[in-house]
Design a protein around this motif. Structure first.
Motif, mmCIF file in Angstrom:
data_model
loop_
_atom_site.group_PDB
_atom_site.id
_atom_site.type_symbol
_atom_site.label_atom_id
_atom_site.label_comp_id
_atom_site.label_asym_id
_atom_site.label_seq_id
_atom_site.Cartn_x
_atom_site.Cartn_y
_atom_site.Cartn_z
ATOM 1 N N GLN A 10 83.205 24.328 29.042
ATOM 2 C CA GLN A 10 83.789 24.389 27.852
ATOM 3 C C GLN A 10 83.511 25.512 27.086
ATOM 4 O O GLN A 10 84.269 26.095 26.233
ATOM 5 C CB GLN A 10 83.676 23.179 27.153
ATOM 6 C CG GLN A 10 84.008 21.705 27.980
ATOM 7 C CD GLN A 10 83.448 20.686 27.248
ATOM 8 O OE1 GLN A 10 82.593 20.085 27.337
ATOM 9 N NE2 GLN A 10 84.404 20.271 26.083
ATOM 10 N N GLN A 17 74.460 23.792 18.289
ATOM 11 C CA GLN A 17 74.574 22.559 17.631
ATOM 12 C C GLN A 17 74.628 22.536 16.440
ATOM 13 O O GLN A 17 74.247 23.476 15.722
ATOM 14 C CB GLN A 17 72.966 21.941 18.055
ATOM 15 C CG GLN A 17 73.019 20.363 17.384
ATOM 16 C CD GLN A 17 71.901 19.894 17.773
ATOM 17 O OE1 GLN A 17 71.317 20.433 18.761
ATOM 18 N NE2 GLN A 17 71.301 18.785 17.314
ATOM 19 N N THR A 18 75.600 21.664 15.560
ATOM 20 C CA THR A 18 75.838 21.649 14.386
ATOM 21 C C THR A 18 74.603 21.386 13.474
ATOM 22 O O THR A 18 73.783 20.855 13.859
ATOM 23 C CB THR A 18 76.859 20.401 14.131
ATOM 24 O OG1 THR A 18 77.948 20.415 15.015
ATOM 25 C CG2 THR A 18 77.080 20.274 12.575
ATOM 26 N N GLY A 21 78.823 28.305 22.114
ATOM 27 C CA GLY A 21 78.588 26.967 21.461
ATOM 28 C C GLY A 21 77.019 27.081 20.845
ATOM 29 O O GLY A 21 76.345 27.804 21.134
ATOM 30 N N ALA A 81 78.624 20.862 27.642
ATOM 31 C CA ALA A 81 79.894 21.750 27.409
ATOM 32 C C ALA A 81 79.468 22.964 28.197
ATOM 33 O O ALA A 81 80.637 23.505 28.838
ATOM 34 C CB ALA A 81 79.790 22.105 25.924
ATOM 35 N N ALA A 89 75.073 17.323 24.392
ATOM 36 C CA ALA A 89 76.774 17.336 24.216
ATOM 37 C C ALA A 89 76.665 19.118 24.540
ATOM 38 O O ALA A 89 77.587 19.486 25.152
ATOM 39 C CB ALA A 89 77.276 17.098 23.147
ATOM 40 N N LEU A 90 75.790 19.885 24.092
ATOM 41 C CA LEU A 90 75.665 21.377 24.157
ATOM 42 C C LEU A 90 75.468 21.564 25.662
ATOM 43 O O LEU A 90 76.334 22.598 26.015
ATOM 44 C CB LEU A 90 74.915 21.989 23.187
ATOM 45 C CG LEU A 90 74.605 23.583 23.158
ATOM 46 C CD1 LEU A 90 75.950 24.084 22.451
ATOM 47 C CD2 LEU A 90 73.530 23.990 22.322
ATOM 48 N N LYS A 109 82.302 26.901 19.319
ATOM 49 C CA LYS A 109 82.400 25.504 19.209
ATOM 50 C C LYS A 109 81.049 24.986 18.968
ATOM 51 O O LYS A 109 80.112 25.541 19.232
ATOM 52 C CB LYS A 109 82.846 24.974 20.635
ATOM 53 C CG LYS A 109 84.199 25.675 21.021
ATOM 54 C CD LYS A 109 84.603 24.774 22.013
ATOM 55 C CE LYS A 109 86.179 25.419 22.587
ATOM 56 N NZ LYS A 109 86.674 24.988 23.840
ATOM 57 N N PHE A 122 78.722 21.377 18.563
ATOM 58 C CA PHE A 122 78.254 20.004 19.154
ATOM 59 C C PHE A 122 77.195 19.424 18.263
ATOM 60 O O PHE A 122 76.201 19.757 17.773
ATOM 61 C CB PHE A 122 77.900 20.099 20.572
ATOM 62 C CG PHE A 122 79.040 20.740 21.432
ATOM 63 C CD1 PHE A 122 79.705 20.367 21.897
ATOM 64 C CD2 PHE A 122 78.934 22.381 21.318
ATOM 65 C CE1 PHE A 122 80.943 20.996 22.771
ATOM 66 C CE2 PHE A 122 79.832 22.887 22.156
ATOM 67 C CZ PHE A 122 80.838 22.460 22.719
ATOM 68 N N ASP A 123 77.389 18.134 18.434
ATOM 69 C CA ASP A 123 76.411 17.063 17.567
ATOM 70 C C ASP A 123 75.078 16.835 18.012
ATOM 71 O O ASP A 123 74.099 16.445 17.585
ATOM 72 C CB ASP A 123 77.018 15.708 17.278
ATOM 73 C CG ASP A 123 78.191 15.866 16.106
ATOM 74 O OD1 ASP A 123 78.169 17.007 15.452
ATOM 75 O OD2 ASP A 123 79.215 15.143 16.365
#
Length: 268
Positions: A188, A154-155, A152, A183, A179-180, A172, A174-175
């Motif tokens: 996740q 971050q966007t 993962g 996860a 959230a990262l 994946k 995350f915003d």
């Protein structure tokens, strides 16, 4: 501060320099040099984008905190200087310095060849790069271990593109950093790539036993941090370098790094 600012602004090869300077907290608003003397005490004005954990104030105050903030305070104390603070956006720090709104940039700015065309940098203060975040019970130790894993990021950060090159089974995005981290904690994803100093500092404030930063870890995006001064301000450059050399000889240097989540691996 978000990770997008960190990687795409602060740690890009060269942040764009805007013509206008956004003024935040500053005791200096006159043209000409920002340095002044009050009696026998010299005042230096320090430019920052108010950026934790690197260089920031709290509650609109005029006292710098953070890794870079405490280092400049320690140098100033040893030199007998008074420090005043000038806050502006990160991408206007260089133009603010050149316009003599401040004497020195102290804000985790990477030393790059492009930036050195515009300003002079001190000797390196410390190094900093991305970190590898994994669940607490993970046996992942390097980026090579990410092949075939779910990774993962971050966007909107440089890491969002970088993780696509690591041979992951899936990626994946995350915003937010929160959230990262969640996860990774909830498995996740098997691992995440993110800014090491920002994350280490957040864990100093709010420990999370479900995750860990892999250590030791060699970053793909290493950066060497320095303070910046105007090209013609050679005396200040010499003074800062001598003060930095003295600081590095003292226990306080490593104490500052560790206070904000860094360690011996970040010494330079």
């Amino acid at each position: 501060m978000n990770i997008k600012d960190t990687l795409l602004g602060r740690r890009a090869v060269l942040a764009g320099v805007a013509a206008a300077v956004v003024v935040g907290v500053s005791a200096c608003s006159t043209a000409g040099t920002a340095s002044s003397t009050g009696g026998s005490q010299k005042t230096i004005t320090v430019a920052t984008s108010n950026d934790a954990p690197f260089s920031f104030t709290e509650g609109g105050g005029d006292t710098l905190k953070g890794i870079d903030g405490e280092m400049i305070n320690a140098i100033a104390e040893a030199k007998g200087w008074k420090v005043e603070v000038f806050v502006t956006d990160f991408n206007t720090l260089i133009s603010a310095l050149q316009a003599k709104k401040a004497d020195v940039i102290v804000d985790a700015m990477y030393i790059t060849d492009e930036r050195k065309k515009q300003i002079n940098f001190t000797d390196p203060w410390y190094t900093e790069g991305e970190g590898l975040l994994v669940p607490a019970d993970s046996d992942i130790k390097t980026r090579d271990d990410l092949s075939g894993k779910v990774v993962g990021a971050q966007t909107g950060t440089a890491f969002a593109d970088f993780i696509k090159t690591l041979g992951a089974k899936d990626t994946k995005f995350f915003d937010s950093q929160a959230a990262l981290v969640a996860a990774v904690a909830n498995k996740q994803v098997d691992a995440a790539i993110t800014d090491s100093a920002v994350l280490a500092y957040s864990f100093k404030q709010n420990p999370n036993p479900k995750v860990k930063l892999v250590s030791p870890y060699t970053p793909h995006f290493p950066g060497t941090i320095g303070a910046g001064v105007r090209k013609d301000d050679t005396q200040l450059l010499d003074d800062l370098n001598s003060g930095l050399a003295d600081l590095k000889k003292s226990p306080k240097y490593l104490e500052i790094l560790k206070k904000y989540g860094l360690d011996e691996s970040n010494e330079k």
